[in-house]
Design an enzyme around this catalytic site. Structure first.
Site, short mmCIF file in Angstrom:
data_model
loop_
_atom_site.label_atom_id
_atom_site.label_comp_id
_atom_site.label_asym_id
_atom_site.label_seq_id
_atom_site.Cartn_x
_atom_site.Cartn_y
_atom_site.Cartn_z
N PHE A 125 0.86 -1.19 0.00
CA PHE A 125 0.00 0.00 0.00
C PHE A 125 0.90 1.23 0.00
O PHE A 125 1.79 1.36 0.84
CB PHE A 125 -0.91 0.02 1.23
CG PHE A 125 -1.89 1.16 1.20
CD1 PHE A 125 -3.07 1.06 0.47
CD2 PHE A 125 -1.63 2.34 1.87
CE1 PHE A 125 -3.97 2.12 0.41
CE2 PHE A 125 -2.53 3.41 1.82
CZ PHE A 125 -3.70 3.29 1.09
N ASP B 11 9.30 2.59 1.28
CA ASP B 11 8.15 3.34 1.77
C ASP B 11 8.09 3.11 3.29
O ASP B 11 7.64 2.07 3.76
CB ASP B 11 6.88 2.84 1.08
CG ASP B 11 5.63 3.55 1.59
OD1 ASP B 11 5.68 4.15 2.68
OD2 ASP B 11 4.59 3.47 0.92
N LYS C 72 2.99 10.00 8.34
CA LYS C 72 2.34 9.49 9.56
C LYS C 72 3.01 9.99 10.85
O LYS C 72 2.79 11.13 11.24
CB LYS C 72 2.24 7.97 9.52
CG LYS C 72 1.20 7.48 8.50
CD LYS C 72 0.90 6.02 8.65
CE LYS C 72 -0.11 5.49 7.65
NZ LYS C 72 -1.49 5.71 8.04
C1 LIG Z 1 3.08 2.30 3.75
C2 LIG Z 1 2.15 3.42 3.43
N1 LIG Z 1 2.44 4.23 2.39
C3 LIG Z 1 1.65 5.27 2.08
C4 LIG Z 1 0.50 5.53 2.78
C5 LIG Z 1 -0.37 6.69 2.38
O1 LIG Z 1 -0.20 7.73 3.29
P1 LIG Z 1 -1.27 8.92 3.34
O2 LIG Z 1 -2.57 8.34 3.74
O3 LIG Z 1 -0.69 9.88 4.34
O4 LIG Z 1 -1.31 9.51 1.96
C6 LIG Z 1 0.15 4.71 3.86
C7 LIG Z 1 -1.10 4.96 4.61
O5 LIG Z 1 -1.64 4.10 5.27
C8 LIG Z 1 1.00 3.63 4.20
O6 LIG Z 1 0.72 2.80 5.21
#
Ligand SMILES: Cc1ncc(COP(=O)(O)O)c(C=O)c1O
Length: 402
Positions: A138, A223, A252
């Site tokens: 994700f 990520d 986050k």
């Molecule tokens: C690993 C990862 N990357 C990207 C995101 C997306 O982040 P945002 O919701 O701040 O755009 C998330 C959100 O849960 C995530 O867990």
């Protein structure tokens, strides 16, 4: 103006892309939250793995108020001291030499994927454009990031989709080898798959991925939106994996509840984002950077990282004991303040029921897919909050199991 709003108002005035709980949280303090009716909850969720210092942290509140009294917004026509200081601190603390600020994880990833394409284009030509990511991953909700993410349910119906994106099996090196080539510009992975079910990357797998990226001149993008900023017991998860990425994204916990994200990289790679190639109105705004500096100051100490590991061990063994007593979990996995209780066969697909049983008994947790109950408490959670939260969660499970 009336403020007599309830969950029902959501259905009247908001786009139905979320399905929020009836609980309307109004106030938080440390790892406790109170709702509209004065009910109190132990917070094992932290939003969705965001509130790394809990709620109403004095250092963060002070940083926000102090900055609010100075200047709120400038745009990137000007730079500003909080952004410069945060970038300086992040580059000192990590592999990176350069920082791009965004407002969220999705935007940080969008920047990373665009940079990877641009860097390959500049250095190797337009043919080198494939991005490889992993099933169940994700990376955000923009069209590019849902396509790089490995969950078809998030792209269905949004076609036509951006191309040049391939998906391998996570922790399966043969499936990865079958896809990587000299056409690969970047490989994107979460060190622990968060939304996909709290699945840690196998260290050997990550090392081999790094070697194959080097062999094919592909950039390795980590990520760390969910794993970063102290959540796993290191400032970033890569720091204890024996592998260094070329680009890292973070959000986050970085703002502890204030929206901010960033992409970190090296001078050589950053050179491809020359003026005009990418940007953001709010990215690097002084309020977000001031708060993030306060988070970094509180989080990035050996004592706090030790505390994360110690408190994590207590929560993990508490969950394992509950799992054993009621036969509801097959495994508790993850690291630091990112743990997943994997439901046993009998309970598979019912993670939401565990969430609701928790709410009914005064504890907030999360799901990670339908088969995993996720826990993302604050790094500074106290023993008393852990004990109370686990006791309430157990009560919920006892009711659920009947
Ligand atoms: C690993 C990862 N990357 C990207 C995101 C997306 O982040 P945002 O919701 O701040 O755009 C998330 C959100 O849960 C995530 O867990």
């Amino acid at each position: 103006m009336s403020d007599n709003y309830t969950r029902a108002t959501f259905d009247e005035v908001m786009v139905p892309n979320y399905n929020p709980s009836e609980i309307l949280p109004e106030r938080g303090e440390g790892s406790r939250v109170w709702d509209q009716n004065g009910n109190e909850y132990v917070d094992f969720a932290g939003g969705i793995a965001v509130s790394i210092l809990g709620h109403n942290h004095p250092g963060m509140v002070k940083a926000l108020k102090d900055q609010a009294d100075k200047i709120w917004h400038l745009s990137n026509v000007f730079t500003n001291k909080p952004a410069l200081k945060l970038a300086d601190e992040l580059t000192k603390a990590t592999f990176a030499d350069k920082v791009f600020f965004a407002n969220s994880g999705g935007e940080a990833n969008e920047a990373a994927f665009k940079l990877a394409r641009r860097y390959a284009h500049d250095n190797y030509g337009a043919e080198k454009s494939d991005i490889i990511s992993f099933a169940k991953s994700f990376h955000g909700r923009t069209l590019f990031t849902v396509c790089v993410g490995g969950q078809p349910k998030y792209t269905e119906g949004f076609e036509p989709l951006p191309g040049g994106i391939l998906h391998a099996e996570y922790n399966n090196i043969e499936s990865f080898k079958a896809l990587i080539s000299d056409k690969t510009c970047a490989v994107v992975m979460e060190p622990i798959q968060g939304e996909g079910g709290i699945i840690p990357a196998d260290p050997e797998f990550v090392k081999e991925v790094r070697e194959l990226c080097d062999k094919h001149n592909a950039l390795l993008v980590f990520d760390e939106v969910q794993t970063g900023f102290g959540r796993t017991g290191d400032l970033y998860a890569y720091m204890s994996m024996g592998v260094t990425p070329d680009i890292l994204t973070t959000a986050k916990s970085m703002g502890g509840g204030f929206p901010i994200g960033a992409m970190l990289t090296t001078t050589k790679i950053a050179a491809s984002l020359v003026p005009g190639t990418h940007g953001s109105t709010y990215g690097g705004n002084p309020l977000g950077c001031a708060v993030s500096l306060a988070v970094l100051e509180a989080i990035n100490t050996p004592e706090m990282m030790t505390q994360v590991k110690e408190q994590s061990a207590k929560i993990k063994s508490g969950l394992e004991a509950i799992g054993e007593k009621y036969g509801v979990f097959s495994e508790v996995r993850g690291k630091g303040m990112l743990l997943g209780a994997v439901l046993s066969d009998e309970w598979k697909g019912k993670a939401r029921k565990f969430l609701e049983a928790g709410w009914a008994n005064g504890v907030m947790c999360l799901v990670a897919g339908a088969d995993v109950v996720r826990f993302a408490p604050a790094a500074n959670i106290t023993d008393a909050d852990i004990e109370e939260g686990l006791a309430r969660f157990e009560k919920g499970i006892a009711e659920l199991v009947g």
